[in-house]
Write an enzyme that holds these catalytic residues in place. Structure first.
Site, PDB file in Angstrom:
ATOM      1  N   GLU A 191      34.671 -24.530   4.885  1.00 52.28           N
ATOM      2  CA  GLU A 191      33.841 -25.072   4.475  1.00 52.28           C
ATOM      3  C   GLU A 191      32.702 -25.903   5.196  1.00 52.28           C
ATOM      4  O   GLU A 191      31.701 -26.061   4.674  1.00 52.28           O
ATOM      5  CB  GLU A 191      35.229 -26.542   4.562  1.00 52.28           C
ATOM      6  CG  GLU A 191      35.110 -28.031   5.419  1.00 52.28           C
ATOM      7  CD  GLU A 191      35.603 -27.080   6.973  1.00 52.28           C
ATOM      8  OE1 GLU A 191      36.030 -25.974   6.517  1.00 52.28           O
ATOM      9  OE2 GLU A 191      35.386 -27.998   7.744  1.00 52.28           O
ATOM     10  N   HIS A 206      35.888 -22.346  10.250  1.00 51.29           N
ATOM     11  CA  HIS A 206      35.670 -23.069   9.045  1.00 51.29           C
ATOM     12  C   HIS A 206      35.389 -22.775   7.999  1.00 51.29           C
ATOM     13  O   HIS A 206      33.573 -22.946   7.552  1.00 51.29           O
ATOM     14  CB  HIS A 206      34.177 -24.583   9.874  1.00 51.29           C
ATOM     15  CG  HIS A 206      35.189 -25.088  10.946  1.00 51.29           C
ATOM     16  ND1 HIS A 206      35.474 -27.021  10.331  1.00 51.29           N
ATOM     17  CD2 HIS A 206      35.004 -25.236  12.109  1.00 51.29           C
ATOM     18  CE1 HIS A 206      36.365 -26.772  11.330  1.00 51.29           C
ATOM     19  NE2 HIS A 206      35.800 -26.502  12.125  1.00 51.29           N
ATOM     20  N   CYS A 222      40.961 -25.371  11.434  1.00 50.47           N
ATOM     21  CA  CYS A 222      40.398 -25.577  13.347  1.00 50.47           C
ATOM     22  C   CYS A 222      41.537 -26.427  13.599  1.00 50.47           C
ATOM     23  O   CYS A 222      42.902 -26.227  13.495  1.00 50.47           O
ATOM     24  CB  CYS A 222      39.478 -26.421  13.283  1.00 50.47           C
ATOM     25  SG  CYS A 222      37.886 -26.901  14.929  1.00 50.47           S
TER      26      CYS A 222
END
Lengths: 80, 270
Positions: free
Chosen positions: B238, B236, B101
């Site tokens: 994560e 994302h 990002c």
């Protein structure tokens, strides 16, 4: 010395911020607005160099940080 | 040997904790490191770090330096001023670098992506842009991504699924190449196997908004450099690592492949 550095989108690069602003202005009744472009201005005070050297330095600033050459053009105007 | 990962932070980064946790969950040693720990002389001795203490660098998501000037521009300027030569060497040596990002925006502003030149992994000026989303909005929701890499990217080699779901959360994520040279860039990216993820709809078809959340050229969501060890993506992973992050029963979810792949690459390599 004070320079204003105008960072504009290159011709042909879409400008969602300008378009959204135009739409909102039209909605508010400003029917004559045909186009809005977003432009960012940095006012830079610079001292200890000649105007010519300063202009070169500002060009470097544009290349290194202020603009992304893929989508931006820049203009330098001296205002003081 | 311990795999050591640095997740770089400055003011305004805000995804370092999830990113560190993802690496740790897979047995790597990861820590959030402030950029200053690499160069400042105002740092306590036990907190001084060097890029060479690590096998992998991550630029996490967030709003580094408040997204001032342009998203990622200030973080990348600071990296250029204090870390450029080391980072260039790091990449040349084959160590992996990830940007998620805002991290992708930083790698683009840095000139590390698309990264066409193996001998000069950081270009003098940006070669592409992540411009304001076509919607002119902050787009924050799940996206579906088709994995199209043929094996070059060291961050997705363990990914066997064709489509994954990672959330996006950005206002500036639209991939833009220099005007008039889009096709040329695209051909190079395809030929070099640098395209990693493209936005698709739930059936796997390339679709426009809202499936392509930002209007990215060719629906590009993530690319790697020509060597395959620098990878940037807007979504994302994560935030889709544990099942509970995305409301799933499974313990771990699609996001793990990115972290698993790079750890596996490093275990084999070093």
């Amino acid at each position: 010395m004070i320079a204003e550095v105008y960072i504009k989108l290159k011709e042909g690069v879409s400008d969602p911020e300008g378009e959204a602003t135009k739409k909102a202005l039209n909605l508010l009744g400003f029917k004559n607005v045909k186009r809005v472009s977003s432009v960012k201005v940095f006012r830079i005070a610079i001292e200890g160099v000649s105007r010519e050297e300063a202009e070169k330095e500002i060009e470097e600033m544009c290349k290194k940080l202020l603009a992304n050459p893929v989508i931006h053009d820049y203009d330098i105007r001296w205002v003081g | 040997m311990d795999i050591r990962v640095a997740v770089l932070r400055i003011e305004g980064t805000n995804c370092e904790d999830e990113t560190v946790r993802a690496f740790r969950a897979l047995g790597a040693y990861a820590e959030a490191v402030h950029l200053k720990q690499f160069y400042s002389d105002m740092i306590r001795d036990d907190e001084v770090r060097s890029i060479w203490d690590y096998h992998c660098l991550v630029f996490p998501g967030g709003f580094s330096a408040g997204d001032y000037v342009r998203a990622g521009a200030i973080f990348s300027a600071r990296v250029k001023s204090v870390l450029r030569r080391d980072l260039e060497e790091f990449i040349k040596e084959g160590y992996p670098v990830l940007g998620i990002c805002n991290g992708f925006q930083i790698l683009v502003e840095l000139g590390a992506l698309p990264g066409f030149d193996e001998d000069k992994p950081i270009a003098d000026e940006p070669q592409m842009a992540l411009a304001i989303n076509d919607s002119n909005r902050f787009e924050c929701r799940p996206t579906f991504l088709k994995h199209e890499n043929r094996g070059k990217c060291v961050f997705t080699r363990k990914l066997k699924k064709e489509i994954v779901m990672y959330p996006v959360a950005h206002a500036e994520g639209k991939v833009v190449f220099p005007r008039g040279r889009e096709e040329e860039y695209l051909e190079r990216l395809i030929e070099n196997d640098q395209i990693v993820f493209r936005y698709v709809d739930p059936e796997g078809n390339y679709s426009s908004y809202p499936w392509n959340p930002n209007g990215s050229f060719y629906n590009i969501a993530g690319i790697c450099n020509v060597k395959g060890n620098v990878f940037g993506l807007m979504p994302h992973p994560e935030r889709a690592f544990f099942g509970w992050q995305v409301g799933r029963e499974e313990e771990v979810f699609d996001g793990k492949y990115v972290f698993e792949s790079v750890i596996d690459y490093l275990r084999k390599f070093y």
